[in-house]
Scaffold this motif. Structure first.
Motif, PDB file in Angstrom:
ATOM      1  N   LYS A   1       0.873  -1.085  -0.069  1.00 55.38           N
ATOM      2  CA  LYS A   1      -0.162  -0.188   0.284  1.00 55.38           C
ATOM      3  C   LYS A   1       0.931   1.272   0.048  1.00 55.38           C
ATOM      4  CE  LYS A   1      -3.932   2.219   1.694  1.00 55.38           C
ATOM      5  NZ  LYS A   1      -3.900   3.321   0.810  1.00 55.38           N
ATOM      6  N   SER A   2       1.914   1.136   0.790  1.00 59.88           N
ATOM      7  CA  SER A   2       2.863   2.401   0.863  1.00 59.88           C
ATOM      8  C   SER A   2       3.559   2.634  -0.405  1.00 59.88           C
ATOM      9  CB  SER A   2       3.684   2.522   1.973  1.00 59.88           C
ATOM     10  OG  SER A   2       4.528   1.504   2.045  1.00 59.88           O
TER      11      SER A   2
ATOM     12  N   LEU B   1      -6.020  -9.075  -4.204  1.00 65.44           N
ATOM     13  CA  LEU B   1      -6.953  -8.677  -2.983  1.00 65.44           C
ATOM     14  C   LEU B   1      -6.882  -7.219  -2.667  1.00 65.44           C
ATOM     15  CD1 LEU B   1      -8.742  -9.946  -0.913  1.00 65.44           C
ATOM     16  CD2 LEU B   1      -6.829  -9.889   0.631  1.00 65.44           C
ATOM     17  N   ASN B   2      -5.907  -6.618  -2.479  1.00 73.18           N
ATOM     18  CA  ASN B   2      -5.754  -4.898  -2.060  1.00 73.18           C
ATOM     19  C   ASN B   2      -5.952  -4.238  -3.350  1.00 73.18           C
ATOM     20  OD1 ASN B   2      -4.930  -5.119   0.587  1.00 73.18           O
ATOM     21  ND2 ASN B   2      -3.135  -6.421  -0.062  1.00 73.18           N
ATOM     22  N   PHE B   3      -5.758  -4.468  -4.717  1.00 75.53           N
ATOM     23  CA  PHE B   3      -5.705  -3.500  -5.815  1.00 75.53           C
ATOM     24  C   PHE B   3      -6.172  -4.014  -7.092  1.00 75.53           C
ATOM     25  CE2 PHE B   3      -1.864  -2.991  -3.124  1.00 75.53           C
ATOM     26  CZ  PHE B   3      -1.929  -1.601  -2.857  1.00 75.53           C
ATOM     27  N   GLY B   4      -7.031  -5.212  -6.919  1.00 77.06           N
ATOM     28  CA  GLY B   4      -7.427  -5.855  -8.155  1.00 77.06           C
ATOM     29  C   GLY B   4      -8.699  -5.228  -8.649  1.00 77.06           C
ATOM     30  N   ALA B   5      -9.447  -4.476  -8.017  1.00 80.95           N
ATOM     31  CA  ALA B   5     -10.672  -3.667  -8.107  1.00 80.95           C
ATOM     32  C   ALA B   5     -10.469  -2.424  -8.823  1.00 80.95           C
ATOM     33  CB  ALA B   5     -11.828  -3.728  -6.993  1.00 80.95           C
TER      34      ALA B   5
ATOM     35  N   LEU C   1       1.776 -17.239  -9.859  1.00 83.35           N
ATOM     36  CA  LEU C   1       0.277 -17.252  -9.972  1.00 83.35           C
ATOM     37  C   LEU C   1      -0.183 -18.021  -8.555  1.00 83.35           C
ATOM     38  CD1 LEU C   1      -2.378 -16.717 -11.294  1.00 83.35           C
ATOM     39  CD2 LEU C   1      -2.170 -18.707 -12.414  1.00 83.35           C
ATOM     40  N   GLY C   2      -0.996 -17.178  -7.816  1.00 86.87           N
ATOM     41  CA  GLY C   2      -1.526 -17.810  -6.315  1.00 86.87           C
ATOM     42  C   GLY C   2      -0.514 -17.753  -5.348  1.00 86.87           C
ATOM     43  N   GLY C   3       0.645 -17.104  -5.610  1.00 86.54           N
ATOM     44  CA  GLY C   3       1.600 -17.005  -4.372  1.00 86.54           C
ATOM     45  C   GLY C   3       1.083 -16.013  -3.634  1.00 86.54           C
ATOM     46  N   THR C   4       1.657 -15.661  -2.361  1.00 89.79           N
ATOM     47  CA  THR C   4       1.426 -14.719  -1.514  1.00 89.79           C
ATOM     48  C   THR C   4       1.453 -13.158  -2.168  1.00 89.79           C
ATOM     49  OG1 THR C   4       1.783 -16.137   0.298  1.00 89.79           O
ATOM     50  CG2 THR C   4       1.648 -13.726   0.840  1.00 89.79           C
ATOM     51  N   PRO C   5       2.596 -12.715  -2.855  1.00 89.58           N
ATOM     52  CA  PRO C   5       2.737 -11.364  -3.331  1.00 89.58           C
ATOM     53  C   PRO C   5       1.512 -11.097  -4.368  1.00 89.58           C
ATOM     54  CG  PRO C   5       4.780 -12.469  -2.971  1.00 89.58           C
ATOM     55  CD  PRO C   5       3.783 -13.717  -2.882  1.00 89.58           C
ATOM     56  N   PHE C   6       1.274 -12.365  -5.148  1.00 86.10           N
ATOM     57  CA  PHE C   6       0.212 -12.167  -6.344  1.00 86.10           C
ATOM     58  C   PHE C   6      -1.139 -12.024  -5.641  1.00 86.10           C
ATOM     59  CE2 PHE C   6      -3.093 -14.296  -8.708  1.00 86.10           C
ATOM     60  CZ  PHE C   6      -3.158 -13.625  -9.654  1.00 86.10           C
TER      61      PHE C   6
END
Length: 117
Positions: free
Chosen positions: A49-50, A79-83, A69-74
């Motif tokens: 986020k920062s 989750l946080n920015f996909g929308a 794909l599917g890993g935590t960074p992905f």
């Protein structure tokens, strides 16, 4: 140009960026967010986020490039920015992919740009 955030397990993204600097030098439109073994999801979310907030001050459209794909960074990036309509999350980080994203000129069609990257 697009803002580019590299995020991957351990220091993989830092290593890719290090190699890129040898070829193209320092670039203003890239940031690196490592996901270290000692970090929690909350730590990664806060760092993403920062970093996004900093980069989005100069670049309206941001591309996250992750390792797996599917890993935590992905998954945390999606989750946080996909929308966000000005964000895309790519996977399969490698030197040519990141290089293409860094030098891609921003057009009106972000999806077409991402496809060409």
């Amino acid at each position: 140009m697009y803002g580019v955030i590299l995020t991957a397990h351990s220091e993989y993204s830092k290593g890719v960026y290090s190699g890129l600097k040898l070829v193209i030098g320092e670039m203003d439109n890239i940031r690196v967010v490592d996901y270290l073994e000692s970090q929690s999801y909350e730590d990664l979310d806060k760092n993403l986020k920062s970093t996004y907030d900093e980069l989005s001050k100069k670049y309206e459209k941001i591309i996250f490039i992750t390792d797996l794909l599917g890993g935590t960074p992905f998954s945390r990036s999606v989750l946080n920015f996909g929308a966000n309509k000005f964000v895309r999350v790519l996977t399969g980080m490698n030197f040519p992919l990141v290089y293409s994203a860094l030098i891609k000129e921003d057009t009106e069609d972000m999806d077409a740009d991402v496809k060409s990257i």
